[in-house]
Design a protein around this motif. Sequence first.
Motif: not given
Length: 191
Positions: A101, A104, A108, A167
């Motif tokens: 997603n 998230s 992004p 991440r």
Amino acid sequence: MADTTGTATPEAAVEHGEDGVRRRDFINIAAIGAAGVGGASVLLPLISQMAPSEDVLAESSTEVDISAIEPGQAIKAIFRKQPLFVRRLTEKEIAEAGAVNAGSLRDPQTLEERTKEGHRDILVTMGVCTHLGCVPLGAAEGEVKGEFGGYFCPCHGSHYDTAGRIRKGPAPTNLEVPEYVFTSDTVIQAG
């Protein structure tokens, strides 16, 4: 010479510069013209020396042949004196990147936003960590790819996924995707 009525004769008017272009006007025009030529001869070299030299122009773009890159492999090239990572993603890596997603993520972006249409399997990023500029591992065979299978920056522990998106770790943004085009199906030109 003046006649008896006190008015100037045409010969006398020319002598005193009352008719036509006077000598003073000609000198002014010549001086302004010389100043303009002199100013241009000074400014042209100054302006032209600000243009980029041939070696700088040569480094402003880089061509990379991607025909030998197998799915799951990456190569390093040099673009503007910095590492450039070119990775051919496997179908599994494409699916994993698409399953995340994007909302998230810290920065992004979807895989489609980071690749060119029709070439979703080719990811081109700058090989510079967005935290403090270290070169992440993961482009060469056998290097640590981090927890998300992409790139790992050994300096401060940033982990990037297979789409080059941050991440985990201190890096604030994804690996930069430079301007590039496909000049053919097997050659890209960055810059």
